[in-house]
Structure formats: structure tokens, C-alpha cells
Write an enzyme that holds these catalytic residues in place. Structure first.
Site, PDB file in Angstrom:
ATOM      1  N   ASP A  22       0.819  -1.218   0.000  1.00  0.00           N
ATOM      2  CA  ASP A  22       0.000   0.000   0.000  1.00  0.00           C
ATOM      3  C   ASP A  22       0.848   1.262   0.000  1.00  0.00           C
ATOM      4  OD1 ASP A  22       0.873  -0.434   2.562  1.00  0.00           O
ATOM      5  OD2 ASP A  22      -1.066  -0.155   3.537  1.00  0.00           O
TER       6      ASP A  22
ATOM      7  N   THR B 143      -2.149   5.579  10.085  1.00  0.00           N
ATOM      8  CA  THR B 143      -1.893   4.940  11.365  1.00  0.00           C
ATOM      9  C   THR B 143      -0.395   4.908  11.653  1.00  0.00           C
ATOM     10  OG1 THR B 143      -3.860   3.562  11.100  1.00  0.00           O
ATOM     11  CG2 THR B 143      -2.230   2.834  12.705  1.00  0.00           C
TER      12      THR B 143
ATOM     13  N   ASN C 101      10.254   3.906   9.026  1.00  0.00           N
ATOM     14  CA  ASN C 101       8.927   3.665   9.592  1.00  0.00           C
ATOM     15  C   ASN C 101       8.829   4.381  10.928  1.00  0.00           C
ATOM     16  OD1 ASN C 101       6.501   2.619  10.488  1.00  0.00           O
ATOM     17  ND2 ASN C 101       6.882   0.598   9.625  1.00  0.00           N
TER      18      ASN C 101
ATOM     19  N   GLY D 177      -4.369   9.369   4.329  1.00  0.00           N
ATOM     20  CA  GLY D 177      -5.415   9.893   5.199  1.00  0.00           C
ATOM     21  C   GLY D 177      -4.930  10.914   6.198  1.00  0.00           C
TER      22      GLY D 177
END
Length: 325
Positions: A101, A124, A161, A267
Site C-alpha cells: 500500500d 496509522t 517507519n 489519510g
């Protein structure tokens, strides 16, 4: 024995394999496997025959067919025709997109005429990095905890990350969603709490209480303890933005490049407060959007493969002119 299974996958094959790994036989479910060695195609048919089987598998009674063809992504028209033959359908095009993704999300970053840019795929989790032609496999990359991942167009996503909006989501959920995200942001703005925490600390991965985890971290590190929800949320937001700034500095130092802005997609790009703090801590303007980055990047690669657009650069130009950025 089966009560602990909580299956939420679309592939009945995966459900079946999970039970097999525990040597569990599921009543009311039959499995048939056919392997074509010459074509390297495996077809598994899972039949859910009874209501008992449906309850355990969490799927309606019916037949579920999965085809495994490891060479399907190769540009081999003859092989694709063989797959179509096995499926009993007319020849169909098969496109390999940036299947992770984040890979598709990065493909949607709306940069034009620019090879060097930095991005955050924000949600997230926050994936922050750059696109490179070659992987960076150096002691410095290891020290900064960067990874090299494949990207669209044969590019390398050199990224880190970072804990993302998971922490805010956890706090809101802990409060039984009493407050909207906008209300939490307003509380944070009203707070004068100034402590910065390490958002990537393992204490924040899956605590029973995110609020308590932040309090305990502050106390154990001789910091002031957040007293209000506004203090806690402010601490999270400022700490995230501070981590973004540190990551930008690390990438710029490693590559010897200065970036003129930070591109935020996904998002999380709708979080205006975090965007503002990111601009403040990095000292760079933020370009936010598109929001549905993964879906858009996925579509972009399919359009390139079907010769609807020329290349990644052309697609990004279209994205820049088609969405609110």
C-alpha cells in the site's frame, strides 16, 4: 478449540491453511487441490458445505476458488493466455502494481519535474523517505534505521517507519471516542505542555492504555507529567513532528541533498494541525494530498501499463491537476 480463531480474510484458502497449521480438521469444509506442474499453476477449491463450516470459516456456504500462479506478474502474453484458459475466460490483461500500500501511495506523490523529493505516507503509521534509483546499503542507513523497499517504475523507496496517528487514535479510542479528532486538536492547541517523547519507543506500540504509557514514559525520563487530555495530545503531535524533522535531517545528511518541501499523502494529510507542526519543526512548507493515495497510485500504474499515460512523471502531473493538493 476453534473459539480463539477470528478470521477476517477474503481468501478461504488462507483460512484453511491457518487451521491446517494447527492440525485442526474443519467439519463441513472440503478442499480440492490441482497442480499443473508444466504451467506452474495451482488451483485450490474450498467448499463450505454446512452451516457449521460457515460459522467456523466466517464465510457463507459456497465454493471459493484460489489460483496461485507465481509467474503471473511477468510480461509473458503466452503465460497469461494459459491462465485465462485455466480460468475458462477470454484473455485478460494482468498488471503488477506497486503492490504494497505504501508503494502505491508514494507513486501518487504529486511532484512534477523533480527527481529529489521527500514524502510522508501518513496514516496509522508514518512512512517517511525519498525515491532513489539504487538502494542505500551503508552503516549510516543502518544507524538511522532506514530500509530499502521496491517502488513503482523500478525505483527504491528509501524510508523510515515512524509511529503515526496510531497514538492519537489509541487515545481517542480509550476515551470511548467522546471527542472528535478536531476537538482533540483544539485541546492540544490550548495546552502549554512542552515535553517531547520518543514516539518510536516500544512502550507505545500496543499498550493497554496509551494515556498511561505516555505518563509513565515522562515520569521515568524525569519529564513533566501530562495532566490533561490536551497535554497528552499536544505531546503526541509535537513529538511526531519533531521526529519527522529529525528524519528529514538524517536523510539530507545521508544523501547530501536539501529538500524544499515535505509532501504528505494518505489519510493523515487531512490533519491540518500535524501538517502545521511538521512545517514548523522541519522549517519547510508542507504539500498535503492526495488523501486516497494508495488507490490513486495503484490506478496510475495500471494506466501506465495499459498505455493510457506515458510514465510516472506524467501520471503525477495529472494527479497534481486533478485533486485538492
Amino acid at each position: 478449540m476453534l473459539d480463539h480463531y477470528n478470521i477476517h480474510t477474503d481468501l478461504a484458502l488462507e483460512d484453511k491453511e491457518r487451521f491446517e497449521s494447527d492440525n485442526v480438521e474443519v467439519s463441513g469444509v472440503s478442499v480440492d487441490e490441482v497442480y499443473n506442474e508444466e504451467k506452474e499453476i495451482k488451483i485450490t477449491t474450498v467448499k463450505i458445505l454446512t452451516e457449521n463450516g460457515a460459522k467456523i470459516m466466517r464465510k457463507p456456504v459456497g465454493t471459493y476458488i484460489t489460483m496461485e500462479a507465481p509467474n503471473m506478474t511477468l510480461p509473458d502474453e503466452e503465460y497469461q493466455m494459459e491462465i485465462a484458459e485455466e480460468l475458462g475466460v477470454k484473455e485478460i490483461p494482468v498488471f503488477a502494481v506497486a503492490s504494497h500500500d505504501t508503494g502505491s501511495a508514494v507513486a501518487s506523490v504529486p511532484v512534477v519535474d523533480k527527481e529529489d523529493f521527500i514524502y510522508i505516507s501518513s496514516g496509522t503509521w508514518s512512512l517517511m523517505g525519498v525515491e532513489l534509483k539504487e538502494p542505500q546499503i551503508t552503516p549510516e542507513a543502518l544507524e538511522y534505521n532506514f530500509t530499502n523497499e521496491g517502488g513503482a517504475g523500478g525505483k527504491i523507496r528509501f524510508l523510515k517507519n515512524i509511529m503515526g496517528l496510531w497514538m492519537i487514535q489509541s487515545v481517542r479510542r480509550e476515551l470511548n471516542k467522546k471527542y472528535s479528532f478536531d476537538e482533540l486538536c483544539e485541546m492540544a492547541k490550548s495546552s502549554d505542555f512542552n515535553e517531547i517523547i520518543d514516539v518510536n519507543n516500544s512502550a507505545f506500540l500496543a499498550p493497554e492504555s496509551m494515556i498511561d504509557a505516555i505518563k509513565n514514559y515522562c515520569v521515568s525520563n524525569n519529564m513533566a507529567e501530562p495532566k490533561t487530555i490536551g497535554d497528552t495530545v499536544r505531546c503526541i503531535y509535537h513529538s511526531l513532528a519533531k521526529c519527522y524533522a529529525h528524519t528529514v535531517s538524517g536523510i539530507e545528511s545521508k544523501l547530501g541533498i536539501k529538500f524544499d518541501c515535505v509532501n504528505i499523502v494518505g489519510g493523515g494529510s487531512k490533519d491540518i494541525y500535524l501538517n502545521e507542526l511538521t512545517a514548523k519543526y522541519t522549517g519547510k512548507p508542507v504539500v498535503a494530498g492526495p488523501t486516497e493515495a494508495t488507490a490513486i497510485g495503484n490506478l496510475l500504474v495500471q494506466m501506465i501499463a495499459s498505455n493510457e499515460i506515458d510514465d510516472l512523471s506524467s501520471g503525477r502531473d495529472i494527479i497534481k491537476n486533478s485533486f485538492d493538493i
